[in-house]
Design an enzyme around this catalytic site. Structure first.
Site, PDB file in Angstrom:
ATOM      1  CB  SER A  18      -0.932  -0.034   1.218  1.00  0.00           C
ATOM      2  OG  SER A  18      -1.771   1.102   1.248  1.00  0.00           O
ATOM      3  CG  HIS A  45      -4.567  -0.551  -0.414  1.00  0.00           C
ATOM      4  ND1 HIS A  45      -4.621  -0.319   0.931  1.00  0.00           N
ATOM      5  CD2 HIS A  45      -4.774  -1.882  -0.562  1.00  0.00           C
ATOM      6  CE1 HIS A  45      -4.861  -1.435   1.577  1.00  0.00           C
ATOM      7  NE2 HIS A  45      -4.954  -2.410   0.686  1.00  0.00           N
ATOM      8  CG  ASP A 137      -5.639  -5.477   2.506  1.00  0.00           C
ATOM      9  OD1 ASP A 137      -6.151  -6.575   2.765  1.00  0.00           O
ATOM     10  OD2 ASP A 137      -5.622  -4.974   1.371  1.00  0.00           O
TER      11      ASP A 137
END
Length: 970
Positions: A18, A45, A137
């Site tokens: 991310s 992301h 995540d």
């Protein structure tokens, strides 16, 4: 799980990243070799509002193919696959499939989704890598991969720009490698090349040669953790050992045994892997729905049911227990049922129980828990979610060993999922027997979807065969469990006599044990055997009337479990046994609490074992009805009336309590007013806080996406800056003048050479070109520019300046990457030298032409493979032919040679092509167009050969010597 495929499965390495992930990905792929033999799937992301340049940025530092995933993309080795924005990704066989992310405002977890898909599809061959990023995540995906026996690699926190994702993954205790990105490829490829991973070897073949090593490993692990994993199926143990050998690059169990002996860290890792503490909220939602429909209505159909008792065994970190609690609480609220809920959640691992008790989970649980449930039963904070106080109070978490510790009793529902699949059959039967004893009549058992009852099928009736929900049958007599090495908790010290080898008690011995057990139960009153620390060892007959299970952490201490009145008496009797060496010690109670109208005799004895200095005691309870006072007086022991002794103490306590109540009431009244005001303010703050938390989640998600976009743009800017510098240096250091005009024909950029040819200076940038004086000797300059802008056809002109220098001016449309016209580009190339050389060449060519005409000569060239002949027009005209009439094939030309000269001419050619003569030289007669013959002289030679030395091209000259021959005759 589908592991057998028609086509060979391509190795897949999933990489989740991310914020800050771009730098980590660049460092990783920079050192990946050109042919790693795997497919890399990168899940980031990504912002849905900006174009990602990830493929371009990675393409500059790696030679691997890079492909943005489309729905149904086929996997290929040595390729990087990039997830597009707004998509979730899954794997089936060797294809990648995309799915639109939910449009509702929620936390998107694409890494968890793909990791879970990869784990389900590839099982123990799944490999996941977590790089820099915020949030959690990848945490749930990591657990899924480890549950199937895969491998996890995580970026270390020191090298991570944002350590949220790495930190949460490391906190699971399931990571195999923690490394900076630049060191990961070496470890990854070393892991992939291990014989166990390549499947060129297996641990089973090693175990045949090193049979004792497995027992040594289990013994070391038992001494370290207190858990005896010899109860596990051998396949379960070897699969985990195979993974640890691969991760540590060992070839033999002996090598791994040496590491395990020296490294507590490796002991802890192996212990965690064997515990397989992988769970999640509402795992298998259909199973929970079946409980709601089929189990809870049966349990709660009694209107007078005061308490619902549930035991969640092997609870791990508590997700299963909280899920069941939420399910029941929702059912009770929906149906308006007023029943208390008490859940006992136990596990052998202290650390897991501590995590469960804290009730704090990463924000990635939103993938398994609906927003409605999150809002009701969880409190959001900065790093995740914490269970609400109301939910937490419903569950008692305790460290508990199913095989050793006494089970809970009067249970309505037992849940024990995904434990039995790892245990040997005889251990499974022992635990099922224990569960049967714990359940109330016709109560329920819930096990894992992959588990079966084995030999205990006659003890339970199926309620839902698919999701393994069973109901206990009445009247079943569980088989007496054979002696089994007990599984100690981590607080116990192992004894020398214990061994990780299961008991092999003979069949006859089992029958004798059963007979002795029946005699003991028939002859003795309700009794317990305890050790010198008052911990329960064995229970004889029903003692439920004398003990209570207190709320809070479970304790095995007998005195803590006794009713309050009995605890004082039993404690005194045991003290007599220990200090005064008195045996037996007993006391008879009259009208004890819970035993009105009865005499309760409590007798304690020491159980001596000469071979062991450890002390054991037996405590027995005998009840007798009181018929008359005469009987009481004539008994050997005068009974103690606890009611009389305690009445005075109760009176004093009541007086003190009354005074305390009055004082407290005054204080409460003062606080109530303040509390009402605070409660009103608190409600407003809670509402504001919920709004802020929702906004904060959205901002955090946007921030991650913007950081990723910003990183890509920064790299793009650096690339453009370098490119701009390169172009500026190129333009300034060449003699080519370049002028850039925009779509409005205003000056955008130019090189120094242009300034010398025109009157344009630096201050003219941005001005229209027609405001500037045109180049000298090019009056149509502006008109040509407008013409090119209109018809998009380039224009070239040669101009000469006042100093005599020639320039080639080329005017062309300026096209963007999308081939759109966005202005005009004009180049000025100095061709003065070219002009001079061209003039010299023209003069030389004219002189050569005159000489050839004077000598009646022409040149020719023969392409040998094709037979085509290229020649000067004079070769044809000297014979009276027009150039278009004369043949251009060698064989057609040779047909014109006089028959008497043909063979000698061909022989001369063959000798030269064979290398016998240095040159081809021959005089022959050749037919003119008027059918007369002229005499020609040919001279030439081979000028090109192929790689084998075979001639490819022959060139030469031909001269008309007919006049010379006539002069010689004259």
């Amino acid at each position: 799980m589908s592991h057998s495929k028609v086509e060979e499965a391509i190795p897949v390495v999933a990489i989740g990243a991310s914020a800050g992930g771009l730098e980590a990905l660049q460092a990783f792929f920079k050192v990946v070799p050109p042919e790693p033999g795997v497919a890399f799937v990168v899940i980031q992301h990504l912002s849905p509002d900006y174009k990602s340049f990830m493929d371009e940025l990675l393409g500059r530092i790696t030679t691997l193919d890079i492909q943005v995933i489309e729905d149904g993309t086929q996997l290929k080795t040595n390729t990087i696959f990039l997830i597009p924005p707004r998509k979730n990704l899954s794997l089936f066989h060797n294809q990648l499939f995309l799915e639109d992310q939910s449009q509702r405002k929620s936390l998107h977890l694409p890494v968890d989704i793909f990791f879970r898909s990869l784990a389900s599809e590839r099982g123990k061959d799944a490999i996941g890598i977590i790089l820099s990023g915020t949030g959690s995540d990848g945490t749930l995906g990591t657990k899924a991969i480890k549950e199937y026996g895969g491998m996890i690699m995580v970026q270390d926190e020191e090298s991570s720009k944002f350590d949220g994702m790495p930190r949460n993954t490391i906190a699971t205790g399931l990571t195999d490698y923690i490394l900076p990105p630049e060191k990961m490829p070496e470890a990854l490829l070393g892991y992939l090349k291990h014989p166990f991973i390549e499947k060129s070897s297996s641990i089973d073949s090693i175990l045949k040669q090193e049979t004792d090593v497995l027992s040594k490993i289990l013994m070391i692990l038992r001494d370290y953790s207190g858990a005896d994993f010899s109860f596990y199926k051998e396949k379960t143990i070897t699969r985990r050992l195979e993974r640890r050998l691969s991760v540590n690059h060992f070839q033999t169990l002996e090598e791994y045994l040496e590491l395990l002996s020296e490294s507590d860290k490796e002991k802890e890792i192996l212990y965690r892997e064997l515990l397989i503490g992988v769970t999640s909220f509402f795992r298998d939602p259909e199973a929970f729905e079946s409980i709601r429909k089929n189990i809870l209505p049966e349990l709660l159909k009694q209107s007078d049911k005061k308490t619902l008792r549930i035991w969640v065994a092997a609870t791990s970190t508590g997700e299963e227990a909280y899920s069941i609690a939420i399910l029941v609480m929702e059912y009770l609220k929906t149906n308006g049922i007023n029943t208390d809920l008490k859940i006992f959640a136990t596990d052998i691992d202290n650390e897991s129980i501590e995590i469960a008790g804290q009730g704090f989970y990463p924000e990635s649980i939103v993938a398994d828990v609906s927003p409605e449930i999150l809002a009701k039963y969880f409190e959001k904070n900065e790093n995740g979610y914490k269970v609400s106080e109301g939910l937490r109070k419903k569950i008692i978490f305790a460290t508990h060993n199913i095989l050793k510790d006494p089970p809970f009793s009067k249970i309505d529902l037992i849940s024990c999922r995904n434990l039995f699949i790892y245990l040997k059959p005889q251990i499974q039967e022992k635990i099922y027997s224990t569960f049967y004893f714990s359940l109330k009549s016709k109560s329920f058992l819930f096990v894992g979807a992959s588990e079966s009852l084995g030999n205990m099928q006659s003890a339970f009736t199926p309620v839902d065969s698919k999701w393994k929900l069973f109901r206990a049958r009445e009247g079943f007599k569980p088989p007496f469990a054979p002696n089994i090495p007990h599984l100690r908790t981590s607080s116990e010290k192992p004894t020398k006599s214990q061994s990780p080898v299961t008991d092999k008690t003979s069949h006859n011995h089992v029958k004798l044990d059963k007979m002795l057990e029946m005699i003991i139960h028939d002859l003795l009153p309700p009794s317990v055997i305890i050790d010198e620390n008052f911990n329960l060892i064995h229970v004889i007959n029903n003692i439920n009337d004398y003990i209570n299970l207190p709320s809070g952490k479970f304790t095995n201490n007998f005195l803590s479990l006794l009713n309050e009145d009995l605890r004082m008496v039993v404690s005194g009797l045991l003290r007599q046994l220990r200090t005064e060496n008195q045996t037996p010690a007993s006391e008879t109670l009259k009208n004890a609490k819970g035993f009105p109208g009865k005499l309760l005799r409590i007798e304690t004895r020491r159980l001596n074992q000469n071979q062991d200095s450890f002390k054991y005691f037996i405590v027995s309870f005998t009840e007798k009805e009181i018929k008359n006072d005469t009987e009481t007086q004539s008994s050997e022991e005068r009974p103690t009336d606890l009611n009389e002794k305690q009445s005075e103490a109760y009176y004093e306590l009541e007086k003190e309590l009354q005074y305390t109540k009055e004082t407290l009431q005054a204080t409460v009244e003062e606080l109530e007013t303040s509390n009402e005001e605070l409660q009103s303010s608190n409600e407003e703050l809670i509402a504001s806080n919920e709004e802020l938390q929702s906004t904060n989640e959205e901002l955090q998600s946007v921030n991650e996406e913007l950081y990723t976009v910003n990183s890509e743009h920064q790299d793009k800017i650096e690339e453009l800056t370098k490119l701009n510098n390169d172009i500026n240096n190129l333009l300034k250091n060449t003699d080519i003048g370049t002028l850039f005009l925009d779509s409005h024909l205003c000056i955008r950029k130019f090189t120094p050479v242009v300034s010398k040819l025109t009157n344009i200076i630096e201050m003219d940038i941005g001005r229209p070109i027609h405001h500037i004086s045109v180049p000298e000797n090019y009056g149509a300059f502006i008109e040509d520019i407008k013409k090119v802008l209109n018809d998009l056809q380039p224009v070239e002109k040669e101009i000469c300046d006042n100093s005599g220098q020639w320039h080639l001016v080329k005017i062309m449309p300026y096209r963007t990457e999308e081939n759109a016209v966005d202005g005009i580009i004009i180049t000025f190339v100095n061709i003065s030298t070219l002009k001079k050389e061209t003039k010299r060449a023209d003069i030389a060519a004219a002189r050569l032409e005159q000489a050839m005409d004077a000598g009646k000569m022409a040149w020719w060239e023969w392409d040998i493979p094709s037979g085509n002949v290229t020649y000067d027009d004079k070769k044809a005209t000297m014979l009276g032919y027009h150039p278009d009439e004369f043949p251009n094939q060698i064989y057609k030309i040779t047909e014109l040679i006089h028959p008497e000269d043909f063979e000698s001419s061909m022989q001369a050619m063959r000798d030269h092509l064979a290398g016998k003569k240095e040159n081809y030289e021959v005089t022959y007669r050749i037919k003119r167009k008027d059918n007369t013959y002229g005499r020609f002289f040919d001279k030439g030679g081979v000028v090109a050969w192929d790689e084998t030395g075979k001639p490819l091209k022959l060139t030469g000259i031909v001269a008309d010597v007919s006049s010379l021959n006539l002069q010689q005759k004259a």
